[in-house]
Design an enzyme around this catalytic site. Structure first.
Site, PDB file in Angstrom:
ATOM      1  N   PRO A 183       0.782  -1.249   0.000  1.00  0.00           N
ATOM      2  CA  PRO A 183       0.000   0.000   0.000  1.00  0.00           C
ATOM      3  C   PRO A 183       0.810   1.293   0.000  1.00  0.00           C
ATOM      4  CG  PRO A 183       0.037  -0.918   2.196  1.00  0.00           C
ATOM      5  CD  PRO A 183       0.763  -1.912   1.318  1.00  0.00           C
ATOM      6  N   CYS A 184       1.514   1.564  -1.086  1.00  0.00           N
ATOM      7  CA  CYS A 184       2.277   2.804  -1.173  1.00  0.00           C
ATOM      8  C   CYS A 184       1.359   4.037  -1.219  1.00  0.00           C
ATOM      9  CB  CYS A 184       3.204   2.778  -2.386  1.00  0.00           C
ATOM     10  SG  CYS A 184       2.388   2.489  -3.966  1.00  0.00           S
TER      11      CYS A 184
END
Length: 351
Positions: free
Chosen positions: A317-318
């Protein structure tokens, strides 16, 4: 230009389409540029126009945020577009690009500022992306790395390696090796656009924005061929499992993923990506906070670059990493997609 292409440009806030068409929003009565940063309206509420005069004749008024009525009076847009066209044409010839800038008669600093304002990256970064696109295609053909380096416009092999690893997240040799194997892949329609999924028999290798029309996107492995002819039966068990888990995620039913991941990158990049997975659903971290959690407080810029090179969107989850001032900085799938994902998680985190 089809309506589907125009809609994708609106969803991606693609400035390269500015002045090629305009869109009106029925619910607000305003018309905008494709690059407008306002919240993306629902598809059924949009009508497209070739000129701003058509939009105004239909009763729409200009947006006060993107000001489509002032486009002709904005020299920065014309300057940025001209530079972009020159880079696309001469991206492998540094001397020609330098001569072109001198002919324009502006400083490198000013040109960089207006270009980044319009496209979100600097001219140098855009040039590297174009060179990497050439390199990926040549490596898919099985060419030698030295030959690919030269044909992509590099005289220095180490510089080619450095740019390739930064842009693609793996070595040229590893990239070429992937195409020699039986990699399974598929494309999934999602609320943020089409996502391309690819995997080996052991792990998910990548989830990226699938942009066939927009070749500016410097995403990892964005040139994978023949997506349209791949059936779900041919996509493989892991790819199909990933499709289902992403569908559950976008419906708000899934908050973590249960798939083996194998992102290719440097040791430092892998360390950053492992820490990204520790950010809880519905929460956010700044680049500085992420760097602190890794005991690399002074390396927040390097952490940001590794975050940008993440090859497995959403599952790693950047999108949960933001600027120190709370701004939604760059995201491989687009800032609007990042905004959507954060709002989706915020809404479902309390359920």
């Amino acid at each position: 230009m089809t309506e589907e292409e125009m809609w994708k440009a609106v969803v991606n806030c693609d400035a390269s389409y500015d002045n090629k068409f305009f869109y009106g929003v029925k619910t607000t009565g305003i018309y905008c540029l494709p690059s407008c940063k306002s919240k993306t309206p629902n598809r059924e509420n949009i009508v497209f126009f070739v000129t701003k005069e058509e939009a105004e004749k239909a009763g729409f008024r200009p947006c006060k945020r993107c000001r489509p009525d002032l486009l002709d009076d904005n020299p920065a847009i014309g300057l940025s577009r001209k530079r972009k066209e020159r880079i696309e044409r001469d991206h492998m010839d540094r001397l020609k690009l330098a001569e072109d800038r001198k002919e324009i008669g502006v400083s490198q600093k000013h040109l960089t500022e207006v270009f980044k304002q319009q496209y979100g990256i600097t001219p140098s970064e855009y040039r590297i992306q174009r060179k990497m696109e050439t390199a990926r295609k040549l490596l898919q053909e099985g060419r030698s790395i030295q030959e690919v380096s030269l044909l992509s416009g590099y005289k220095n092999l180490s510089e080619f390696y450095d740019h390739f690893r930064r842009q693609v997240g793996m070595t040229p040799a590893r990239y070429r090796e992937i195409f020699a194997k039986n990699i399974r892949r598929s494309v999934l329609d999602t609320p943020i656009g089409k996502l391309r999924i690819f995997a080996s028999e052991e792990a998910i290798l990548g989830v990226e924005k699938a942009e066939k029309e927009n070749k500016e996107v410097g995403a990892n492995l964005s040139s994978l061929p023949s997506d349209d002819i791949i059936t779900e039966e041919d996509s493989g068990k892991l790819v199909e499992a990933c499709r289902e888990e992403l569908k559950e995620y976008f419906s708000g039913k899934r908050k973590q993923f249960d798939l083996p991941l194998l992102p290719e990158g440097t040791d430092f990049q892998k360390d950053v990506w492992s820490h990204l997975k520790k950010i809880p659903y519905g929460e956010k971290r700044t680049y500085g906070e992420l760097a602190d959690s890794m005991n690399h407080s002074k390396a927040y810029r390097a952490v940001g670059m590794a975050n940008h090179c993440n090859p497995i969107l959403i599952l790693i989850p950047c999108h949960r990493v933001i600027g120190a001032d709370g701004s939604l900085t760059g995201y491989a799938a687009g800032v609007e997609a990042k905004k959507y994902l954060l709002e989706l998680e915020k809404e479902n985190a309390v359920k």
